[in-house]
Design a protein around this motif. Structure first.
Motif, PDB file in Angstrom:
ATOM      1  N   TRP A 177     -27.108  73.314 170.738  1.00  0.00           N
ATOM      2  CA  TRP A 177     -27.166  73.735 172.134  1.00  0.00           C
ATOM      3  C   TRP A 177     -25.757  73.671 172.710  1.00  0.00           C
ATOM      4  O   TRP A 177     -25.098  72.627 172.635  1.00  0.00           O
ATOM      5  CB  TRP A 177     -28.100  72.854 172.958  1.00  0.00           C
ATOM      6  CG  TRP A 177     -29.554  73.107 172.729  1.00  0.00           C
ATOM      7  CD1 TRP A 177     -30.384  72.422 171.905  1.00  0.00           C
ATOM      8  CD2 TRP A 177     -30.347  74.114 173.355  1.00  0.00           C
ATOM      9  NE1 TRP A 177     -31.651  72.940 171.971  1.00  0.00           N
ATOM     10  CE2 TRP A 177     -31.663  73.980 172.852  1.00  0.00           C
ATOM     11  CE3 TRP A 177     -30.083  75.120 174.287  1.00  0.00           C
ATOM     12  CZ2 TRP A 177     -32.703  74.809 173.254  1.00  0.00           C
ATOM     13  CZ3 TRP A 177     -31.124  75.948 174.686  1.00  0.00           C
ATOM     14  CH2 TRP A 177     -32.406  75.790 174.174  1.00  0.00           C
ATOM     15  N   ARG A 224     -23.320  74.767 176.237  1.00  0.00           N
ATOM     16  CA  ARG A 224     -23.400  75.115 177.647  1.00  0.00           C
ATOM     17  C   ARG A 224     -22.037  75.587 178.126  1.00  0.00           C
ATOM     18  O   ARG A 224     -21.000  75.220 177.573  1.00  0.00           O
ATOM     19  CB  ARG A 224     -23.888  73.950 178.503  1.00  0.00           C
ATOM     20  CG  ARG A 224     -22.923  72.778 178.611  1.00  0.00           C
ATOM     21  CD  ARG A 224     -23.566  71.643 179.393  1.00  0.00           C
ATOM     22  NE  ARG A 224     -22.660  70.509 179.546  1.00  0.00           N
ATOM     23  CZ  ARG A 224     -23.009  69.336 180.060  1.00  0.00           C
ATOM     24  NH1 ARG A 224     -24.268  69.148 180.471  1.00  0.00           N
ATOM     25  NH2 ARG A 224     -22.118  68.365 180.164  1.00  0.00           N
ATOM     26  N   ARG A 242     -16.761  76.718 176.887  1.00  0.00           N
ATOM     27  CA  ARG A 242     -18.054  76.480 176.294  1.00  0.00           C
ATOM     28  C   ARG A 242     -18.027  75.167 175.511  1.00  0.00           C
ATOM     29  O   ARG A 242     -17.075  74.885 174.773  1.00  0.00           O
ATOM     30  CB  ARG A 242     -18.432  77.643 175.380  1.00  0.00           C
ATOM     31  CG  ARG A 242     -19.848  77.584 174.850  1.00  0.00           C
ATOM     32  CD  ARG A 242     -20.196  78.864 174.117  1.00  0.00           C
ATOM     33  NE  ARG A 242     -19.302  79.117 173.002  1.00  0.00           N
ATOM     34  CZ  ARG A 242     -19.240  80.267 172.339  1.00  0.00           C
ATOM     35  NH1 ARG A 242     -20.024  81.278 172.711  1.00  0.00           N
ATOM     36  NH2 ARG A 242     -18.404  80.409 171.335  1.00  0.00           N
ATOM     37  N   ASP A 262     -24.150  68.878 185.138  1.00  0.00           N
ATOM     38  CA  ASP A 262     -24.866  69.507 184.040  1.00  0.00           C
ATOM     39  C   ASP A 262     -25.170  70.973 184.311  1.00  0.00           C
ATOM     40  O   ASP A 262     -25.661  71.673 183.418  1.00  0.00           O
ATOM     41  CB  ASP A 262     -26.176  68.774 183.756  1.00  0.00           C
ATOM     42  CG  ASP A 262     -25.966  67.358 183.261  1.00  0.00           C
ATOM     43  OD1 ASP A 262     -25.055  67.144 182.440  1.00  0.00           O
ATOM     44  OD2 ASP A 262     -26.721  66.466 183.693  1.00  0.00           O
ATOM     45  N   ALA A 300     -25.030  74.657 184.315  1.00  0.00           N
ATOM     46  CA  ALA A 300     -24.377  75.559 183.371  1.00  0.00           C
ATOM     47  C   ALA A 300     -25.405  76.535 182.832  1.00  0.00           C
ATOM     48  O   ALA A 300     -26.609  76.380 183.052  1.00  0.00           O
ATOM     49  CB  ALA A 300     -23.753  74.778 182.209  1.00  0.00           C
ATOM     50  N   TYR A 319     -27.048  77.439 179.454  1.00  0.00           N
ATOM     51  CA  TYR A 319     -27.270  76.769 178.185  1.00  0.00           C
ATOM     52  C   TYR A 319     -27.661  77.791 177.121  1.00  0.00           C
ATOM     53  O   TYR A 319     -28.543  78.622 177.341  1.00  0.00           O
ATOM     54  CB  TYR A 319     -28.353  75.702 178.323  1.00  0.00           C
ATOM     55  CG  TYR A 319     -27.858  74.464 179.021  1.00  0.00           C
ATOM     56  CD1 TYR A 319     -27.619  73.293 178.310  1.00  0.00           C
ATOM     57  CD2 TYR A 319     -27.606  74.471 180.389  1.00  0.00           C
ATOM     58  CE1 TYR A 319     -27.152  72.155 178.946  1.00  0.00           C
ATOM     59  CE2 TYR A 319     -27.127  73.343 181.027  1.00  0.00           C
ATOM     60  CZ  TYR A 319     -26.903  72.186 180.302  1.00  0.00           C
ATOM     61  OH  TYR A 319     -26.431  71.057 180.933  1.00  0.00           O
ATOM     62  N   TYR A 320     -26.998  77.701 175.977  1.00  0.00           N
ATOM     63  CA  TYR A 320     -27.195  78.637 174.887  1.00  0.00           C
ATOM     64  C   TYR A 320     -27.692  77.921 173.636  1.00  0.00           C
ATOM     65  O   TYR A 320     -27.176  76.870 173.265  1.00  0.00           O
ATOM     66  CB  TYR A 320     -25.889  79.347 174.523  1.00  0.00           C
ATOM     67  CG  TYR A 320     -25.306  80.188 175.627  1.00  0.00           C
ATOM     68  CD1 TYR A 320     -25.654  81.530 175.759  1.00  0.00           C
ATOM     69  CD2 TYR A 320     -24.398  79.651 176.525  1.00  0.00           C
ATOM     70  CE1 TYR A 320     -25.113  82.301 176.765  1.00  0.00           C
ATOM     71  CE2 TYR A 320     -23.854  80.419 177.535  1.00  0.00           C
ATOM     72  CZ  TYR A 320     -24.211  81.743 177.646  1.00  0.00           C
ATOM     73  OH  TYR A 320     -23.668  82.510 178.643  1.00  0.00           O
ATOM     74  N   GLY A 363     -29.024  82.791 176.565  1.00  0.00           N
ATOM     75  CA  GLY A 363     -28.717  81.773 177.547  1.00  0.00           C
ATOM     76  C   GLY A 363     -29.782  81.628 178.606  1.00  0.00           C
ATOM     77  O   GLY A 363     -30.511  82.567 178.920  1.00  0.00           O
ATOM     78  N   GLN A 392     -30.215  79.585 182.542  1.00  0.00           N
ATOM     79  CA  GLN A 392     -29.484  78.899 183.602  1.00  0.00           C
ATOM     80  C   GLN A 392     -30.157  77.584 183.955  1.00  0.00           C
ATOM     81  O   GLN A 392     -31.370  77.530 184.179  1.00  0.00           O
ATOM     82  CB  GLN A 392     -29.406  79.784 184.849  1.00  0.00           C
ATOM     83  CG  GLN A 392     -28.731  79.123 186.048  1.00  0.00           C
ATOM     84  CD  GLN A 392     -27.239  78.960 185.864  1.00  0.00           C
ATOM     85  OE1 GLN A 392     -26.555  79.905 185.464  1.00  0.00           O
ATOM     86  NE2 GLN A 392     -26.735  77.760 186.149  1.00  0.00           N
TER      87      GLN A 392
END
Length: 118
Positions: free
Chosen positions: A36, A38, A45, A89, A91, A93-94, A111, A113
């Motif tokens: 993971w 972000r 990143r 936190d 961001a 998130y991918y 991704g 949000q």
């Protein structure tokens, strides 16, 4: 046709929790290291958490003790449980995947949000 599809993002108050999910298809999920990442506005990143096929985990210092990465190989899904959330936190998130012999993550989701309000 490799797909990684994140879900579970949203708006949460500081101190709250969210669980992100990433559904994976088109690759041998159980053999992959999952991660993971972000990316917050104006920042690089960042790899938040990773989980190998053998169960080894690693976390960024900023989330250690608050976030937990896990996987369900039967569902081809990786999760990120996020507790005690902080505004920093916030961001996108991918979800990402890589082969055990690869240096880089080569498969990426679109991704999701996460916004943490104070």
């Amino acid at each position: 046709q490799v797909q990684l599809v994140e879900s579970g993002g949203g708006l949460v108050q500081a101190g709250g929790s969210l669980r992100l999910s990433c559904a994976v298809s088109g690759i041998s999920f159980s053999t992959k290291t999952m991660g993971w990442y972000r990316q917050a506005p104006g920042k690089q990143r960042e790899l938040v958490a990773s989980l190998t096929r053998g169960g080894s985990t690693d976390y960024a210092d900023s989330v250690k003790g608050r976030f937990t990465i896990s996987r369900d190989n039967a569902k081809n899904t990786v999760y990120l449980q996020m507790n005690s959330l902080k505004p920093e936190d916030t961001a996108i998130y991918y979800c990402a995947a890589k082969s055990r012999f690869a240096s880089d993550y080569s498969y990426w989701g679109q991704g999701t949000q996460v916004t943490v309000s104070s």
